[in-house]
Scaffold this active site. Structure first.
Site, short mmCIF file in Angstrom:
data_model
loop_
_atom_site.label_atom_id
_atom_site.label_comp_id
_atom_site.label_asym_id
_atom_site.label_seq_id
_atom_site.Cartn_x
_atom_site.Cartn_y
_atom_site.Cartn_z
N ASP A 1 0.87 -1.18 0.00
CA ASP A 1 0.00 0.00 0.00
C ASP A 1 0.91 1.22 0.00
O ASP A 1 1.99 1.20 -0.60
CB ASP A 1 -0.99 -0.06 1.18
CG ASP A 1 -2.26 0.73 0.93
OD1 ASP A 1 -2.26 1.95 1.17
OD2 ASP A 1 -3.26 0.14 0.44
N ASP B 1 -12.63 4.46 4.56
CA ASP B 1 -11.59 3.50 4.96
C ASP B 1 -12.04 2.73 6.19
O ASP B 1 -12.59 3.31 7.14
CB ASP B 1 -10.29 4.24 5.33
CG ASP B 1 -9.59 4.83 4.13
OD1 ASP B 1 -10.07 4.64 2.99
OD2 ASP B 1 -8.55 5.47 4.33
N LYS C 1 -3.59 -0.81 -6.91
CA LYS C 1 -4.62 -0.01 -6.23
C LYS C 1 -4.29 1.44 -6.53
O LYS C 1 -3.18 1.90 -6.24
CB LYS C 1 -4.57 -0.27 -4.72
CG LYS C 1 -5.39 0.70 -3.87
CD LYS C 1 -5.36 0.25 -2.41
CE LYS C 1 -5.93 1.30 -1.47
NZ LYS C 1 -5.90 0.84 -0.06
N ASP D 1 -5.14 5.09 -5.76
CA ASP D 1 -5.79 5.92 -4.76
C ASP D 1 -6.06 7.31 -5.34
O ASP D 1 -5.60 7.63 -6.44
CB ASP D 1 -4.88 5.98 -3.52
CG ASP D 1 -5.64 6.25 -2.24
OD1 ASP D 1 -6.81 6.66 -2.32
OD2 ASP D 1 -5.06 6.06 -1.16
N ARG E 1 -13.20 0.93 -4.43
CA ARG E 1 -13.56 1.28 -3.06
C ARG E 1 -14.71 2.29 -3.11
O ARG E 1 -14.57 3.35 -3.69
CB ARG E 1 -12.34 1.88 -2.37
CG ARG E 1 -11.32 0.83 -1.89
CD ARG E 1 -11.77 0.17 -0.62
NE ARG E 1 -12.24 1.17 0.32
CZ ARG E 1 -11.45 1.98 1.00
NH1 ARG E 1 -10.15 1.84 0.91
NH2 ARG E 1 -11.95 2.89 1.82
O1 A2G Z 1 -4.93 6.09 1.65
C1 A2G Z 1 -6.35 6.19 1.47
O2 A2G Z 1 -6.95 6.68 2.64
C2 A2G Z 1 -6.89 4.82 1.06
N1 A2G Z 1 -8.33 4.93 0.83
C3 A2G Z 1 -6.52 3.81 2.12
O3 A2G Z 1 -7.05 2.55 1.79
C4 A2G Z 1 -5.01 3.72 2.22
O4 A2G Z 1 -4.48 3.26 1.01
C5 A2G Z 1 -4.44 5.10 2.55
C6 A2G Z 1 -2.92 5.15 2.45
O5 A2G Z 1 -2.42 6.41 2.73
C7 A2G Z 1 -8.88 4.62 -0.34
O6 A2G Z 1 -8.25 4.11 -1.23
C8 A2G Z 1 -10.33 4.95 -0.52
#
Ligand code: A2G
Length: 397
Positions: free
Chosen positions: A56, A196, A133, A135, A192
């Site tokens: 992530d 969160d 992913k 974001d 998503r």
């Molecule tokens: O950034 C966002 O808040 C993401 N939310 C969360 O899942 C996580 O990746 C975070 C990392 O800084 C979404 O993707 C909606």
């Protein structure tokens, strides 16, 4: 993505811990992802379907390289992402990476502005990652309208199959007219929709309720190749009781949700592991028709959720959302569950005990639920071909 993806995702459990000097075992680093890949392969996770090991936020170096390419932090990822992907692939697993449409990620790391989308897609493909992913921090709505489809095209243009997870709807309130689910279904594999998740029952329940309240919009958007994502499983962490863990899993199975655990596979309790590796739950979640279930009843603290599965199976989850109070018995019948009657009767399995509750003709069901508790059953209608039931048994063995 004909069925919802399953795997592990770093964020909820490990967040943006980059302090490898003081916390080498838990910081975001290639060592952490390699260890999780080892655990996924060794401890039965891969065998039941968990396949993706996903990074992530907080993995990039402070800047792009001299050619404008995104690069990992050199201290925490000394061998680079391609070597990490090779390692994960050598375990029979897949690697997911994280990007953000904007100049900075949510955690303040290097993001992907619109002009960098193509080069980043190519870089991810060269590294042989299997999922992205994407974001949405630090970009506005107009940039998202341009950027999310552009990344979809750019990933496709690489020729490498890369699962595309879009955070876009979560930044636009998750609902039409700001969110176009038809478009999302065309360009993303999963998305998503909402807030969160956090390691707390309040948060899990608020997500469950939001999905129930907006199911008329959300349910038709999902299907093979395109999934609503209520966010990670926090089972095996600190915030949920055992009953609440069951409730999260039951609902994620009914919702045909991606199953990404965010927990520490080195320390997970046997109890949590057993829940997450429950083959019946996974069987429900992965049903190949891919029909998202819906909440068919909400009465005070009691909710009933139902998902139609292939071969005349149904999964039904009863959820008691009360904060306190005695265990409550909820009486219903197959007619109220809108399950068609069959002369031959019904087999009912309790998914959590993995037991055949019985063969029913009389239609009364009375699950007893603790507060914060979910009980999930799978109802199999014995139609005229009993072979369906045997197929189901084989898949369990
Ligand atoms: O950034 C966002 O808040 C993401 N939310 C969360 O899942 C996580 O990746 C975070 C990392 O800084 C979404 O993707 C909606």
């Amino acid at each position: 993505m004909k069925t919802p993806p399953m795997g592990w995702l770093a964020w909820e459990r490990f967040r943006c811990n980059t302090d490898c000097n003081n916390d080498p075992d838990n910081c975001i680093s290639e060592a952490l992802f390699k260890t999780m890949a080892d655990k996924m392969a060794e401890d039965g996770w891969k065998d039941v379907g968990y396949q993706y090991v996903n990074m992530d936020d907080c993995w990039t170096a402070e800047t792009r390289d001299s050619q404008g390419k995104i690069q990992p932090d050199p201290v925490r990822f000394p061998n680079g992402i391609k070597a990490l992907a090779d390692y994960v692939h050598s375990k029979g697993l897949k690697l997911g990476i994280y990007g953000d449409l904007g100049n900075l990620t949510c955690g303040g790391y290097v993001g992907t502005t619109i002009d960098k989308i193509v080069i980043d897609a190519q870089t991810f493909a060269i590294w042989e990652v299997d999922m992205l992913k994407f974001d949405g921090c630090n970009s506005n709505s107009i940039e998202k309208i341009i950027g999310y489809p552009k990344m979809s095209f750019a990933l496709n243009a690489t020729g490498r199959p890369i699962v595309y997870s879009c955070s876009w709807p979560a930044y636009e309130g998750g609902l039409p007219p700001h969110v176009n689910y038809t478009l999302l279904g065309n360009i993303c594999n999963l998305w998503r929709n909402f807030d969160d998740i956090e390691d707390s029952w309040d948060k899990v329940l608020s997500i469950i309720n939001w999905f129930g309240d907006h199911q008329n919009v959300l349910q038709p958007a999902a299907g093979p190749g395109q999934w609503n994502d209520p966010d990670m499983l926090v089972i095996g962490d600190y915030g949920l009781s055992y009953d609440q863990c069951k409730a999260q899993l039951a609902l994620w199975a009914i919702l045909a949700a991606p199953l990404f655990m965010s927990n520490d596979l080195r320390k997970i309790s046997n109890e949590a592991k057993k829940l997450l590796q429950n083959k019946l739950l996974i069987f429900i979640n992965q049903d190949h028709l891919g029909i998202q279930g819906t909440r068919i009843k909400k009465e005070q603290d009691m909710q009933v959720w139902k998902r139609s599965l292939s071969d005349l199976h149904y999964a039904v989850a009863f959820l008691n959302t009360a904060n306190y109070g005695p265990p409550t018995t909820f009486t219903t019948n197959l007619f109220l569950l809108q399950i068609m009657h069959c002369r031959l009767g019904y087999n009912i399995y309790d998914v959590f005990t993995d037991e055949l509750v019985g063969h029913y003709r009389a239609d009364i069901l009375s699950p007893c639920l603790h507060p914060h508790h979910s009980s999930i059953i799978i109802i199999i209608i014995l139609a005229f071909d009993i072979a369906h039931y045997r197929i189901f048994e084989t898949s369990q063995s």
